[in-house]
Design a protein around this motif. Structure first.
Motif, PDB file in Angstrom:
ATOM      1  N   ALA A 132       0.832  -1.205   0.000  1.00 32.37           N
ATOM      2  CA  ALA A 132       0.000   0.000   0.000  1.00 32.37           C
ATOM      3  C   ALA A 132       0.867   1.256   0.000  1.00 32.37           C
ATOM      4  N   ASN A 133       1.898   1.262   0.848  1.00 35.60           N
ATOM      5  CA  ASN A 133       2.800   2.414   0.900  1.00 35.60           C
ATOM      6  C   ASN A 133       3.535   2.598  -0.419  1.00 35.60           C
ATOM      7  N   ALA A 134       3.911   1.478  -1.029  1.00 39.51           N
ATOM      8  CA  ALA A 134       4.637   1.530  -2.304  1.00 39.51           C
ATOM      9  C   ALA A 134       3.781   2.171  -3.388  1.00 39.51           C
ATOM     10  N   LYS A 135       2.514   1.789  -3.444  1.00 38.42           N
ATOM     11  CA  LYS A 135       1.627   2.340  -4.477  1.00 38.42           C
ATOM     12  C   LYS A 135       1.396   3.823  -4.248  1.00 38.42           C
ATOM     13  N   ALA A 136       1.280   4.233  -2.970  1.00 42.69           N
ATOM     14  CA  ALA A 136       1.088   5.654  -2.673  1.00 42.69           C
ATOM     15  C   ALA A 136       2.314   6.464  -3.082  1.00 42.69           C
ATOM     16  N   MET A 137       3.500   5.860  -2.922  1.00 45.12           N
ATOM     17  CA  MET A 137       4.732   6.575  -3.213  1.00 45.12           C
ATOM     18  C   MET A 137       5.061   6.588  -4.699  1.00 45.12           C
ATOM     19  N   TYR A 138       4.840   5.458  -5.381  1.00 46.80           N
ATOM     20  CA  TYR A 138       5.321   5.314  -6.759  1.00 46.80           C
ATOM     21  C   TYR A 138       4.220   5.149  -7.799  1.00 46.80           C
ATOM     22  N   GLY A 139       2.959   5.305  -7.396  1.00 41.51           N
ATOM     23  CA  GLY A 139       1.861   5.108  -8.341  1.00 41.51           C
ATOM     24  C   GLY A 139       1.968   5.994  -9.571  1.00 41.51           C
ATOM     25  N   THR A 140       2.305   7.265  -9.369  1.00 33.35           N
ATOM     26  CA  THR A 140       2.416   8.189 -10.503  1.00 33.35           C
ATOM     27  C   THR A 140       3.582   7.810 -11.401  1.00 33.35           C
ATOM     28  N   THR A 141       4.685   7.415 -10.787  1.00 34.91           N
ATOM     29  CA  THR A 141       5.872   7.018 -11.559  1.00 34.91           C
ATOM     30  C   THR A 141       5.578   5.807 -12.425  1.00 34.91           C
ATOM     31  N   VAL A 142       4.973   4.787 -11.833  1.00 28.41           N
ATOM     32  CA  VAL A 142       4.704   3.547 -12.560  1.00 28.41           C
ATOM     33  C   VAL A 142       3.693   3.765 -13.675  1.00 28.41           C
ATOM     34  N   ALA A 143       2.762   4.695 -13.465  1.00 27.63           N
ATOM     35  CA  ALA A 143       1.728   4.945 -14.485  1.00 27.63           C
ATOM     36  C   ALA A 143       2.329   5.367 -15.816  1.00 27.63           C
ATOM     37  N   LYS A 144       3.545   5.891 -15.799  1.00 28.18           N
ATOM     38  CA  LYS A 144       4.190   6.302 -17.045  1.00 28.18           C
ATOM     39  C   LYS A 144       4.675   5.100 -17.847  1.00 28.18           C
TER      40      LYS A 144
END
Length: 617
Positions: free
Chosen positions: A93-105
């Motif tokens: 959950a913390n990982a998605k909050a931190m890197y969700g925008t990055t991974v979306a690219k």
């Protein structure tokens, strides 16, 4: 800043690995049981399918010789590390909050898994370019790439990168990319991977550019199960001995020394922090891999020394000071808007500096202009500053909000980034000696800023110009467009200036005309692209392209061809493209293999070469 705490309860996230297969109940596969050429992998396939890491297909087959794609390997790695396990759910959950925008690219189909690998420090964003981008995700994973990923999975990236043997283990060492050679030797030494066959002299060969099959992947996973020793726990930092790479952790009264290494990642509020900023007494959650701590997540800060602590720095005026049984509290107010204020409790070990000398809480006065460092919701350091300050550093970003505020993010000589806000009265801005607008400033500019009571009143920026040449690997079309370019084998991400000029074969073009896998060159204005130039595909006098296939991406409908001069060119095809064998029989794009010789007829269209006929010789 949002606090990402490790929660007491967790929800298990169960993600179906649909690209690997559909779920089946039978663990027996007719194309494994009845094929003696797969006997060497049968036990591993059974073990890994029973464990649920890799699955079969609905028709009762395993397809052992089908190649594994890069994205499939990343998904398997995340499963091995616990992305679907209940005890790791809060990390996910913390990982998605931190890197969700990055991974979306890069990939929006499996955000949890990719965020998890970034958060654990197993992958970097440049790895996402290589393995999860649109251009690369569905390409076949090669053996040398598998070697690199397996070392990363063990949390041994730094160790593997520095590993060396002499002489080289494999006869085809020259075919292994130089950056991958230490990784190949490392996984060989660890017994994770070995040679494929032998040369004419009986010497082992690694076959680095051979695709990894599902059967081989199952075998690798089985070996990793034996090698990968992982666990997670919570505790309190008792002592720190980073000179010897040791942290003593108290787990319910049981204090034990745990090892850290160059791959250990520490995080607070989701962001990466240096190990030497950790404080004794801090509550943490940790993940260990193979005897070393891979991840430390600070849940709440301890009362250790804060002299070297990092945190959010705020320049403000002291609005009020109160002291009671609940602690010492300081209200900080914006120097230009007193209604914009917040009250903080001073940490028990907060350091006070008054005009350069050590002070205490009682040394502070109302209306003092101060620099406060806030960490964990408390003030951990506060100093009374001159109202006039000069700040120098490297500009990393210019940001505007809906209330017309302008923010400059500047990195100092130690690599620490700080946000500064422009005065509501405005500021004078110059760049390379000439008057400039904020939008003309570029990341990478060297800046000197004058501040009054914490607000920017003057900016002096100096740019730098640099040329580059590389292969375009990723294009991100957004409010702030960017591209990723492979330069000397390293993925570099660049933003495009708003006035960036794009040329294809000397003709004006736009970002929409660019395609991955083409050679580009240009100039950087500081760290942002000012000009980007690409050449069209070179053809012979008949308008044909002839060469060897070095890559094919059927999802993106692009074939990469290398001509006799070593030039790499991207050829695009569509539903109207005809595929033929040299015999005249029809074929398909999926039937084209790397190494095949092709003759392609087509034409340029909006800066790209589109094939009408592809003949496989």
């Amino acid at each position: 800043m949002k606090k990402h705490r490790i929660l007491s309860c967790a929800v298990c996230l169960s993600m179906a690995l649909s690209t690997l297969s559909a779920s089946v109940f039978a663990l027996s596969f007719n194309d494994v049981d009845n094929d003696p050429t797969v006997a060497w992998a049968k036990d591993s396939i059974t073990q890994m399918t029973e464990a649920g890491y890799i699955k079969g297909y609905e028709e009762g087959t395993f397809k052992p010789y089908r190649a594994i794609s890069k994205i499939e390997c990343l998904l398997l790695m995340s499963r091995m590390l616990g992305v679907e396990e209940e005890e790791y759910a809060d990390f996910t959950a913390n990982a998605k909050a931190m890197y969700g925008t990055t991974v979306a690219k890069y990939n929006t189909t499996y955000p949890d898994e990719l965020c998890f690998l970034l958060y654990m420090g197993i992958l970097t964003e440049s790895d996402l370019v290589d393995y999860a981008s649109t251009a690369n995700a569905n390409t076949e994973l090669l053996r040398y790439q598998a070697a690199m990923l397996m070392a990363k999975l063990m949390g041994a990236d730094s160790e593997a990168k520095a590993f060396s043997v002499s002489p080289a283990t494999y006869a085809d060492d020259a075919k292994i990319p130089s950056s991958a050679k230490p990784y190949v030797e490392y996984v060989t030494e660890e017994g994770i991977m070995n040679g494929m066959d032998k040369d004419a002299n009986g010497n082992p060969q690694f076959s680095p550019t051979t695709s990894l099959t599902r059967a081989q992947m199952a075998t690798l996973l089985a070996r990793m199960i034996d090698k990968l020793d992982k666990m997670t726990y919570t505790g309190t930092i008792d002592t720190l001995d980073l000179n010897n790479d040791v942290i003593a952790i108290d787990r319910n009264g049981d204090v034990s020394e745990r090892n850290v290494n160059d791959d250990t990642v520490a995080r607070q509020d989701g962001k990466s922090i240096q190990l030497n900023t950790l404080a004794e007494g801090s509550e943490i959650a940790a993940v260990e891999i193979n005897g070393h701590i891979q991840l430390i997540e600070v849940v709440s800060e301890g009362s250790g020394s804060v002299s070297d602590k990092k945190g959010t720095v705020v320049y403000a005026l002291i609005s009020s000071l109160t002291e009671s049984a609940d602690g010492q509290r300081i209200t900080l107010a914006d120097s230009e808007d007193s209604s914009n204020n917040a009250t903080y409790t001073a940490a028990s070990n907060c350091t006070y500096t008054i005009n350069g000398t050590k002070g205490n809480f009682s040394s502070l006065k109302k209306n003092d202009f101060v620099k406060a460092t806030i960490s964990g919701g408390k003030i951990v350091a506060i100093s009374v500053e001159d109202t006039d300050l000069t700040i120098s550093g490297t500009l990393t970003e210019v940001e505007f909000d809906e209330d017309d505020h302008v923010y400059l993010y500047v990195e100092d000589s130690e690599g620490d980034e700080q946000q500064y806000v422009v005065s509501s009265k405005g500021a004078t801005v110059t760049r390379d000696g000439s008057s400039a607008e904020y939008r003309e400033l570029s990341a990478g500019d060297k800046v000197t800023m004058e501040l009054y009571k914490g607000k920017i009143t003057k900016v002096k920026a100096t740019s730098s110009t640099e040329s580059f040449t590389g292969v375009l690997s990723e294009i991100v079309i957004a409010t702030q467009p960017s591209v990723t370019i492979l330069i000397d084998g390293k993925a570099e991400n660049f933003k495009l200036r708003s006035d960036a000029r794009i040329l294809i074969s000397g003709e004006e073009a736009t970002i929409y005309d660019l395609r991955p896998n083409i050679t580009v060159s240009g100039t950087l204005d500081s760290s942002e692209i000012r000009t980007l130039m690409a050449s069209s595909v070179s053809t012979n006098e008949k308008g044909e392209v002839t060469g060897t296939v070095t890559g094919i991406n059927t999802s993106y409908k692009v074939i990469t061809v290398e001509d006799s001069n070593g030039n790499s060119q991207s050829i695009y095809y569509n539903t109207k493209t005809t595929f033929l064998k040299s015999s005249g029989d029809t074929t398909t794009a999926k039937s084209i293999e790397k190494g095949a010789t092709v003759s392609i007829t087509g034409a340029e269209n909006n800066g790209i070469f589109e094939a009408t006929i592809i003949i496989v010789k």
